[in-house]
Design a protein around this motif. Sequence first.
Motif, PDB file in Angstrom:
ATOM      1  N   GLU A  70       0.843  -1.197   0.000  1.00 21.42           N
ATOM      2  CA  GLU A  70       0.000   0.000   0.000  1.00 21.42           C
ATOM      3  C   GLU A  70       0.882   1.252   0.000  1.00 21.42           C
ATOM      4  N   PRO A  71       0.644   2.187  -0.946  1.00 18.35           N
ATOM      5  CA  PRO A  71       1.483   3.390  -1.017  1.00 18.35           C
ATOM      6  C   PRO A  71       1.167   4.445   0.036  1.00 18.35           C
ATOM      7  N   GLU A  73       0.379   6.246   3.570  1.00 14.30           N
ATOM      8  CA  GLU A  73       0.756   6.043   4.978  1.00 14.30           C
ATOM      9  C   GLU A  73      -0.453   5.778   5.869  1.00 14.30           C
ATOM     10  N   ALA A  76      -2.090   2.396   4.987  1.00 12.22           N
ATOM     11  CA  ALA A  76      -1.254   1.290   5.458  1.00 12.22           C
ATOM     12  C   ALA A  76      -1.376   1.125   6.968  1.00 12.22           C
ATOM     13  N   ARG A  90       5.022  -0.509   2.420  1.00  8.31           N
ATOM     14  CA  ARG A  90       4.735   0.639   1.579  1.00  8.31           C
ATOM     15  C   ARG A  90       5.323   0.359   0.204  1.00  8.31           C
TER      16      ARG A  90
END
Length: 253
Positions: A70-71, A73, A76, A90
């Motif tokens: 998952e990009p 923050e 995630a 990330r």
Amino acid sequence: MSTTPRAMSFETAAGQYATSRPSYPAELLDAIEEFTGTGLTGARVADVGAGTGIATALLRDRGAEVIAVEPGEAMARECRERVTGVPVVRGDGNALPLATASRDLITYAQAWQWTDPARSVPEALRVLRPGGALAIWWNTTDFDVPWIRDQHARMARHCGVTPKPAVRPSDSDAVRLAGLTGLRVARRHLRWTRTVPLDTHLANIGSRSTFLVLDESDRHVLLTRERERLAEAFPSGEVEESYVVDLLVAHRP
């Protein structure tokens, strides 16, 4: 994956996304197992664009060995808190932080449109073992339900975007649009419903990217109008949402 304002807008509503967005029916995982010819139990899976882990949790519960990529923050962080026992890294679907030939299956739930297929398809093929598969899917608008069709049109107008066509693309067009031309691809549509409180439904539509990029006043106007309409249509306060999952499974040679 894309870093446009729409793509990154989910970072401002990660908690809302986690609690209001719909999951997926068990038949979806059954179809993936059917198309891949193997069970998910013990399969090495990367769930890319995992968001808050809605699909990640289903894959884990089916017995897969999942890693979430998952990009964002905030997204995630929600995924780590909600899907225990699953590593969350990330990463970007256009440049996966995963070893070559390390996964049996790569999945994208509601996330493939944020990638550049010219980059994400070769990346998926690199990370998949020979004979592995890429599965991408979306909960799409059920245009057969009049109130859902009408709401979709209203939201598109309010958000200044073009409404999606009521006629779904053919199999060949869907493969082309997804950037999967040249691969062996299977497709299936799965209709399902869920019933939720009105507040959950409004939070769900309020977590969409086209809505999140609006000014706060515009968001308030839309949600107020939708609350009034739906309170009249669903006096019990419970809203039945209907979806059609559009699934594509591409096989690595």
